[in-house]
Design a protein around this motif. Structure first.
Motif, PDB file in Angstrom:
ATOM      1  N   PHE A 114       0.829  -1.203   0.000  1.00 23.79           N
ATOM      2  CA  PHE A 114       0.000   0.000   0.000  1.00 23.79           C
ATOM      3  C   PHE A 114       0.866   1.257   0.000  1.00 23.79           C
ATOM      4  CE2 PHE A 114      -2.610   3.203   2.333  1.00 23.79           C
ATOM      5  CZ  PHE A 114      -3.578   3.367   1.367  1.00 23.79           C
ATOM      6  N   ARG A 115       1.961   1.239   0.762  1.00 26.99           N
ATOM      7  CA  ARG A 115       2.864   2.393   0.747  1.00 26.99           C
ATOM      8  C   ARG A 115       3.527   2.548  -0.620  1.00 26.99           C
ATOM      9  NH1 ARG A 115       5.659   3.484   6.627  1.00 26.99           N
ATOM     10  NH2 ARG A 115       3.730   3.348   7.839  1.00 26.99           N
ATOM     11  N   ALA A 116       3.847   1.428  -1.250  1.00 27.08           N
ATOM     12  CA  ALA A 116       4.410   1.507  -2.603  1.00 27.08           C
ATOM     13  C   ALA A 116       3.426   2.163  -3.558  1.00 27.08           C
ATOM     14  CB  ALA A 116       4.782   0.108  -3.093  1.00 27.08           C
ATOM     15  N   TYR A 117       2.142   1.831  -3.392  1.00 26.15           N
ATOM     16  CA  TYR A 117       1.092   2.435  -4.220  1.00 26.15           C
ATOM     17  C   TYR A 117       0.954   3.931  -3.933  1.00 26.15           C
ATOM     18  CZ  TYR A 117      -3.741   3.779  -5.296  1.00 26.15           C
ATOM     19  OH  TYR A 117      -4.856   4.451  -5.726  1.00 26.15           O
ATOM     20  N   LEU A 118       0.897   4.294  -2.666  1.00 27.25           N
ATOM     21  CA  LEU A 118       0.751   5.713  -2.311  1.00 27.25           C
ATOM     22  C   LEU A 118       1.959   6.536  -2.763  1.00 27.25           C
ATOM     23  CD1 LEU A 118      -0.769   5.649   1.290  1.00 27.25           C
ATOM     24  CD2 LEU A 118      -1.934   6.113  -0.864  1.00 27.25           C
ATOM     25  N   ALA A 127      -0.420  -3.375  -7.923  1.00 24.25           N
ATOM     26  CA  ALA A 127      -0.567  -3.798  -6.528  1.00 24.25           C
ATOM     27  C   ALA A 127      -1.383  -5.087  -6.443  1.00 24.25           C
ATOM     28  CB  ALA A 127      -1.235  -2.691  -5.718  1.00 24.25           C
ATOM     29  N   GLU A 128      -2.475  -5.159  -7.194  1.00 28.13           N
ATOM     30  CA  GLU A 128      -3.275  -6.383  -7.202  1.00 28.13           C
ATOM     31  C   GLU A 128      -2.487  -7.540  -7.801  1.00 28.13           C
ATOM     32  OE1 GLU A 128      -7.813  -5.277  -7.890  1.00 28.13           O
ATOM     33  OE2 GLU A 128      -6.502  -4.004  -9.102  1.00 28.13           O
ATOM     34  N   ILE A 430      -9.553   1.680 -12.314  1.00 35.82           N
ATOM     35  CA  ILE A 430      -8.763   0.467 -12.488  1.00 35.82           C
ATOM     36  C   ILE A 430      -7.334   0.691 -12.030  1.00 35.82           C
ATOM     37  CG2 ILE A 430      -7.786  -1.143 -14.180  1.00 35.82           C
ATOM     38  CD1 ILE A 430     -10.334  -0.748 -15.831  1.00 35.82           C
ATOM     39  N   THR A 431      -6.729   1.772 -12.486  1.00 39.04           N
ATOM     40  CA  THR A 431      -5.317   2.002 -12.196  1.00 39.04           C
ATOM     41  C   THR A 431      -5.096   2.661 -10.842  1.00 39.04           C
ATOM     42  OG1 THR A 431      -5.420   4.084 -13.446  1.00 39.04           O
ATOM     43  CG2 THR A 431      -4.668   2.118 -14.616  1.00 39.04           C
ATOM     44  N   GLY A 432      -6.131   3.350 -10.300  1.00 36.99           N
ATOM     45  CA  GLY A 432      -6.000   3.795  -8.932  1.00 36.99           C
ATOM     46  C   GLY A 432      -6.213   5.242  -8.585  1.00 36.99           C
ATOM     47  N   PRO A 433      -5.956   6.223  -9.478  1.00 42.42           N
ATOM     48  CA  PRO A 433      -6.067   7.625  -9.059  1.00 42.42           C
ATOM     49  C   PRO A 433      -7.410   7.997  -8.460  1.00 42.42           C
ATOM     50  CG  PRO A 433      -4.990   7.489 -11.188  1.00 42.42           C
ATOM     51  CD  PRO A 433      -5.476   6.101 -10.854  1.00 42.42           C
ATOM     52  N   ARG A 434      -8.491   7.334  -8.904  1.00 41.17           N
ATOM     53  CA  ARG A 434      -9.809   7.660  -8.378  1.00 41.17           C
ATOM     54  C   ARG A 434     -10.423   6.484  -7.619  1.00 41.17           C
ATOM     55  NH1 ARG A 434     -12.975  11.126 -12.950  1.00 41.17           N
ATOM     56  NH2 ARG A 434     -14.516  11.132 -11.292  1.00 41.17           N
ATOM     57  N   GLY A 435      -9.566   5.596  -7.136  1.00 42.30           N
ATOM     58  CA  GLY A 435     -10.059   4.446  -6.391  1.00 42.30           C
ATOM     59  C   GLY A 435     -10.676   4.872  -5.067  1.00 42.30           C
ATOM     60  N   ALA A 436     -11.858   4.380  -4.769  1.00 39.89           N
ATOM     61  CA  ALA A 436     -12.545   4.719  -3.524  1.00 39.89           C
ATOM     62  C   ALA A 436     -11.871   4.021  -2.345  1.00 39.89           C
ATOM     63  CB  ALA A 436     -14.014   4.318  -3.615  1.00 39.89           C
ATOM     64  N   ASP A 437     -12.025   4.606  -1.149  1.00 36.39           N
ATOM     65  CA  ASP A 437     -11.381   4.041   0.043  1.00 36.39           C
ATOM     66  C   ASP A 437     -11.842   2.619   0.315  1.00 36.39           C
ATOM     67  OD1 ASP A 437      -9.922   6.293   0.453  1.00 36.39           O
ATOM     68  OD2 ASP A 437     -11.199   7.127   2.031  1.00 36.39           O
ATOM     69  N   ASP A 438     -13.141   2.344   0.098  1.00 35.75           N
ATOM     70  CA  ASP A 438     -13.627   0.996   0.377  1.00 35.75           C
ATOM     71  C   ASP A 438     -13.031  -0.020  -0.589  1.00 35.75           C
ATOM     72  OD1 ASP A 438     -15.009   2.066  -1.744  1.00 35.75           O
ATOM     73  OD2 ASP A 438     -16.919   1.148  -1.237  1.00 35.75           O
TER      74      ASP A 438
END
Length: 451
Positions: A114-118, A127-128, A430-438
């Motif tokens: 998760f830190r790598a993603y952030l 990440a997946e 899909i790629t993450g910039p707008r991924g919701a917290d849930d």
């Protein structure tokens, strides 16, 4: 979700004893925590293995190799120290306990990734893919996960989004000059451009069903009347004596399972009780009920018939009840004198096999792959394997198809842009910039601790 400004620690290798075990420390205080564990005053040398005596909790000591990866060139993008010690669970837990005493905290599942993603080291698809690669049980699963970790799917989505961005720029430019009547792209050109992009999405989604099978696996129920050789065939496919085989009918009473690699697809074979009209007792009746229930939820059914004995009413009942579901018919015991010919009984699609000699097993495996995937082989790695990606790509395709129809009908640019914007939002999810917290919670909570 997680704190990202502190230092975390966890054992990064699987539970159990081994020749080596790794404790991973990440965060701003990682070098100081590692130096304290090693009793060193001077800092570790970046990217260089350092041999040291590490003192864990409760005076547990070990000789270890410490490697410091300074930020941002590390797995997480923060400072990372990996401590390679002997693979005793007692020693590794003592090192973690000591690190906690020096200011670190225990990492949550998936927190390193998760830190790598952030920190922008990887996107959400990658990440997946990390989790999929860790959990891979077949070579094809590993190849599919590694392709996504390398950015193959992300790259294709970026290319599609780049083409959409060009259309958006032209459409918005047309909106900037409404009074002058400028159109930087004619409606027919917009429709053609969107058609080409929809076709590219279709290419991504073409083998999505097979991709999901590769990633998630499926179950195949082995069915038939008693004593047709179901358990023998189960053992032959599993390459192990998992199910009891005797000459007595009705030996199998409960469900026996084994996961096999079927051309890259993890398939859980389920050996079931023989189904017939006159069960001998209550136990056999329960076994038959479980067999029928298992057939109902399996992705496909492998029906086993006995070539050495005449077909019966029970065979006919099994064939009739599975006619509308994916199935493969195996005419077993081909090594014995034949009592019937599958080509003369309306069973031209049956595979003639012998569980005893192995004859026809390769053909049977190919038929099972075709029944499960619709393809004879899965040598090519499917681009899309994740159900979340499939759903979002399907939504994006629907939005772009609506935009294409609107453009072809001459609908004003702003309405076409709304549908295109919806599609681009799906790509970003899909790629993450707008991924919701849930969504992020659901993804990273399934990781193992230490990854």
């Amino acid at each position: 979700m997680f704190r990202v400004d502190d230092t975390i620690v966890a054992i990064a290798t699987p539970q159990g004893r081994g020749g080596i075990g790794v404790v991973r420390v990440s965060g701003p205080g990682a070098p100081q925590v590692a130096a304290a564990l090693a009793g060193r005053c001077e800092p570790l040398e970046p990217r260089r293995a350092t041999f040291a005596r590490v003192l864990g909790a409760h005076e547990a000591a070990d000789q270890a190799i410490l490697t410091w990866f300074p930020a941002p060139r590390s797995y997480t993008g923060d400072h990372v120290v990996e401590i390679s010690a002997h693979g005793s669970p007692v020693l590794l837990r003592a090192i973690v306990q000591a690190a906690l005493g020096h200011g670190a905290r225990l990492a949550e599942p998936g927190e390193f990734t998760f830190r790598a993603y952030l920190n922008g080291r990887i996107d959400l698809v990658q990440a997946e893919a990390v989790r999929d690669l860790v959990e891979a049980v077949t070579p094809l699963q590993a190849r599919a996960a590694f392709d996504q970790l390398e950015g193959t799917l992300t790259g294709r989505i970026v290319e599609i989004d780049r083409a959409l961005l060009d259309l958006v720029a032209r459409l918005e430019a047309s909106l900037d000059f409404p009074d002058e009547g400028y159109h930087f792209l004619e409606p027919a050109g917009v429709a053609d451009g969107l058609s080409a992009i929809v076709a590219r999405l279709d290419g991504l989604l073409a083998h999505a069903a097979a991709g999901r099978l590769v990633r998630e696996g499926v179950s195949v129920a082995i069915a038939g009347r008693p004593n047709t050789g179901k358990s023998s065939l189960f053992n032959a496919l599993a390459r192990a004596d998992r199910s009891i085989v005797t000459a007595l009918p009705g030996t199998t009473r409960d469900l026996v399972t084994e996961t096999i690699d079927l051309d890259g697809v993890p398939v859980t074979l389920v050996d079931t009780a023989g189904v017939h009209a006159d069960p001998a007792d209550e136990v056999e009746q329960e076994g038959i009920s479980r067999a029928v229930a298992t057939r109902a939820v399996a992705a496909a059914v492998l029906i086993v018939l006995d070539l050495s004995r005449a077909l019966t009413a029970d065979d006919a009942a099994t064939l009739a009840s599975t006619r509308s579901i994916p199935r493969v018919i195996a005419a077993n015991k081909s090594d014995l004198p034949h009592a019937w010919d599958h080509r003369l009984c309306g069973l031209e699609d049956a595979v003639v096999v012998s569980a005893a000699t192995g004859a026809g097993l390769a053909d049977l495996r190919a038929m099972l792959v075709a029944a499960l995937t619709g393809r004879e082989s899965l040598r090519d790695v499917p681009a899309v394997t994740n159900v979340r990606h499939v759903e979002l790509l399907t939504r994006a395709r629907g939005a772009l198809e609506r935009a294409r129809v609107s453009a072809a009908d001459g609908t004003p640019e702003e309405f076409v842009l709304l549908d295109i914007s919806e599609a681009r939002a799906c790509f970003e999810e899909i790629t993450g910039p707008r991924g919701a917290d849930d969504v992020l919670h659901a993804i990273f909570d399934r990781f193992c601790i230490g990854k």
